[in-house]
Design a protein around this motif. Sequence first.
Motif, PDB file in Angstrom:
ATOM      1  N   LYS A  40       0.866  -1.183   0.000  1.00 37.22           N
ATOM      2  CA  LYS A  40       0.000   0.000   0.000  1.00 37.22           C
ATOM      3  C   LYS A  40       0.897   1.226   0.000  1.00 37.22           C
ATOM      4  CE  LYS A  40      -3.637   2.045   2.827  1.00 37.22           C
ATOM      5  NZ  LYS A  40      -4.400   1.900   4.077  1.00 37.22           N
ATOM      6  N   ASP A  41       0.553   2.224  -0.794  1.00 39.32           N
ATOM      7  CA  ASP A  41       1.380   3.425  -0.907  1.00 39.32           C
ATOM      8  C   ASP A  41       1.147   4.323   0.305  1.00 39.32           C
ATOM      9  OD1 ASP A  41       3.228   5.140  -2.038  1.00 39.32           O
ATOM     10  OD2 ASP A  41       1.705   6.225  -3.182  1.00 39.32           O
ATOM     11  N   ALA A  42       1.829   4.001   1.391  1.00 38.01           N
ATOM     12  CA  ALA A  42       1.727   4.778   2.630  1.00 38.01           C
ATOM     13  C   ALA A  42       2.990   4.535   3.434  1.00 38.01           C
ATOM     14  CB  ALA A  42       0.508   4.362   3.426  1.00 38.01           C
ATOM     15  N   ASP A  43       3.363   5.500   4.221  1.00 39.68           N
ATOM     16  CA  ASP A  43       4.542   5.365   5.080  1.00 39.68           C
ATOM     17  C   ASP A  43       4.068   5.344   6.526  1.00 39.68           C
ATOM     18  OD1 ASP A  43       7.101   5.182   5.989  1.00 39.68           O
ATOM     19  OD2 ASP A  43       7.621   7.275   5.609  1.00 39.68           O
ATOM     20  N   ILE A  44       3.907   4.150   7.067  1.00 42.33           N
ATOM     21  CA  ILE A  44       3.416   3.991   8.430  1.00 42.33           C
ATOM     22  C   ILE A  44       4.583   3.583   9.313  1.00 42.33           C
ATOM     23  CG2 ILE A  44       1.837   2.716   9.915  1.00 42.33           C
ATOM     24  CD1 ILE A  44       0.016   2.452   7.444  1.00 42.33           C
ATOM     25  N   VAL A  45       4.824   4.363  10.339  1.00 38.48           N
ATOM     26  CA  VAL A  45       5.953   4.124  11.243  1.00 38.48           C
ATOM     27  C   VAL A  45       5.802   2.761  11.914  1.00 38.48           C
ATOM     28  CG1 VAL A  45       7.157   4.947  13.285  1.00 38.48           C
ATOM     29  CG2 VAL A  45       6.250   6.589  11.648  1.00 38.48           C
ATOM     30  N   GLY A  46       6.864   1.969  11.867  1.00 44.00           N
ATOM     31  CA  GLY A  46       6.875   0.670  12.525  1.00 44.00           C
ATOM     32  C   GLY A  46       6.320  -0.457  11.683  1.00 44.00           C
ATOM     33  N   ALA A  47       5.782  -0.171  10.515  1.00 46.67           N
ATOM     34  CA  ALA A  47       5.223  -1.209   9.652  1.00 46.67           C
ATOM     35  C   ALA A  47       6.309  -1.756   8.731  1.00 46.67           C
ATOM     36  CB  ALA A  47       4.075  -0.650   8.831  1.00 46.67           C
ATOM     37  N   ILE A  48       6.135  -2.987   8.294  1.00 43.26           N
ATOM     38  CA  ILE A  48       7.089  -3.636   7.393  1.00 43.26           C
ATOM     39  C   ILE A  48       6.848  -3.131   5.973  1.00 43.26           C
ATOM     40  CG2 ILE A  48       7.843  -5.841   6.431  1.00 43.26           C
ATOM     41  CD1 ILE A  48       7.046  -7.123   9.099  1.00 43.26           C
ATOM     42  N   SER A  49       7.921  -2.814   5.266  1.00 43.22           N
ATOM     43  CA  SER A  49       7.794  -2.312   3.895  1.00 43.22           C
ATOM     44  C   SER A  49       8.365  -3.281   2.860  1.00 43.22           C
ATOM     45  CB  SER A  49       8.498  -0.959   3.772  1.00 43.22           C
ATOM     46  OG  SER A  49       9.868  -1.101   4.070  1.00 43.22           O
ATOM     47  N   ASP A  50       8.934  -4.396   3.294  1.00 45.58           N
ATOM     48  CA  ASP A  50       9.542  -5.361   2.383  1.00 45.58           C
ATOM     49  C   ASP A  50       8.733  -6.660   2.397  1.00 45.58           C
ATOM     50  OD1 ASP A  50      11.205  -6.894   0.808  1.00 45.58           O
ATOM     51  OD2 ASP A  50      12.773  -7.103   2.319  1.00 45.58           O
ATOM     52  N   ALA A  51       8.068  -6.963   1.285  1.00 42.91           N
ATOM     53  CA  ALA A  51       7.222  -8.158   1.201  1.00 42.91           C
ATOM     54  C   ALA A  51       8.014  -9.442   1.403  1.00 42.91           C
ATOM     55  CB  ALA A  51       6.499  -8.196  -0.137  1.00 42.91           C
TER      56      ALA A  51
END
Length: 138
Positions: A40-51
């Motif tokens: 999802k195109d969002a920058d959420i602190v603490g969330a994983i960004s690498d599938a």
Amino acid sequence: MRIPLVLWLLYASPACADTIVATRTIRAQTLITAQDIVAKDADIVGAISDASAIIGQEARVALYPGRPIRPGDIGPPAVVERNQIIILVFDQSGVTISTEGRSLSRAGPGERIRAMNLASRITVSGHVLPDGRVRVTH
């Protein structure tokens, strides 16, 4: 000099990183596949960004559609189940002792677990090895 509006908007807008979210409800103790997640195109602190950090892992808690997946929500697939008979290994100064134990929780490789030594009925702690044995620490 006047800056074109398009360039100004590109310069002024913050860069967004992808955040990985679940596509469906994923129950705890379920292995996560590529079909279960989407970026999802969002920058959420603490969330994983690498599938790739999520695929093949096990859900530790229920994951809901559209919600970000955080590092504590997933972990390696469990190789030891609660109440399973396991091998406890104590290795110190070149002496190795192995005995049977009963796991008191479920865990994956590298995770800390408590187990009961079946011979002495003493509860010990250790780390799960990839083959399901538990290396006891003191």
